[in-house]
Design an enzyme around this catalytic site. Structure first.
Site, PDB file in Angstrom:
ATOM      1  N   ASP A  51       0.863  -1.183   0.000  1.00  0.00           N
ATOM      2  CA  ASP A  51       0.000   0.000   0.000  1.00  0.00           C
ATOM      3  C   ASP A  51       0.895   1.228   0.000  1.00  0.00           C
ATOM      4  O   ASP A  51       1.983   1.225   0.581  1.00  0.00           O
ATOM      5  CB  ASP A  51      -0.902   0.020   1.233  1.00  0.00           C
TER       6      ASP A  51
ATOM      7  N   ASP B 197      -7.004  -1.266  -4.564  1.00  0.00           N
ATOM      8  CA  ASP B 197      -8.012  -0.827  -3.592  1.00  0.00           C
ATOM      9  C   ASP B 197      -8.917   0.251  -4.187  1.00  0.00           C
ATOM     10  O   ASP B 197     -10.139   0.222  -4.011  1.00  0.00           O
ATOM     11  CB  ASP B 197      -7.344  -0.263  -2.333  1.00  0.00           C
TER      12      ASP B 197
END
Length: 162
Positions: free
Chosen positions: A121, A136
């Site tokens: 991330d 995401d």
């Protein structure tokens, strides 16, 4: 919706899915090579910045250490979407784009979970969001478009029946 080229047609759904998987994986590889774990990079404002993080769980860092279990969930989501697409129950622009984003994002994160045990991330939007990645964002937009597609279909069916 199909796009026709020299070698026949390709579904918008598959084009979007493949594009998201590739964009997601390339961006994560780039981040892992260009940044150190925990490093922050600002781009002149607080609207968007990068913060490299490895998430071994799920959304909002929940279920840390159990990320590989979510590979099974991603596979189920993809299989269900492919099944209903084949039956012809998922159709229309919103549904094609939405399910393409959802499948691409699910597979993108599943690749990380299966091979690395964690998801890379790095995208932070504003100061109040968590750390995300391309997959995401695609999943979130995909779900929104699927909901819009379902609403459009429902409205059209009501107009036809009245």
């Amino acid at each position: 919706m199909k796009f026709h080229g020299l070698n026949g047609g390709i579904d918008l759904f598959y084009m979007i899915s493949i594009f998201i998987i590739l964009l997601d994986q390339v961006s994560k590889i780039w981040i892992r090579f260009e940044m150190q774990l925990g490093e922050l990079k600002f781009f002149g404002n607080d609207l968007v910045h990068f913060n490299y993080y490895e998430n071994s769980g799920a959304a909002f860092s929940s279920f840390q250490g159990y990320g590989r279990l979510f590979v099974i969930f991603a596979i189920l989501v993809v299989v269900v979407i492919l099944y209903y697409r084949k039956k012809g129950e998922i159709r229309g622009l919103f549904m094609d784009v939405g399910t393409g984003l959802l499948v691409g994002g699910a597979i993108g994160n599943a690749i990380d979970r299966a091979w690395r045990g964690s998801v890379t991330d790095f995208i932070v939007l504003g100061s109040q969001t968590g750390i995300m990645n391309i997959a995401d964002i695609a999943i979130n937009f995909g779900v929104i478009l699927i909901i819009i597609g379902m609403l459009v279909t429902s409205i059209r069916q009501r107009k036809r029946s009245s």
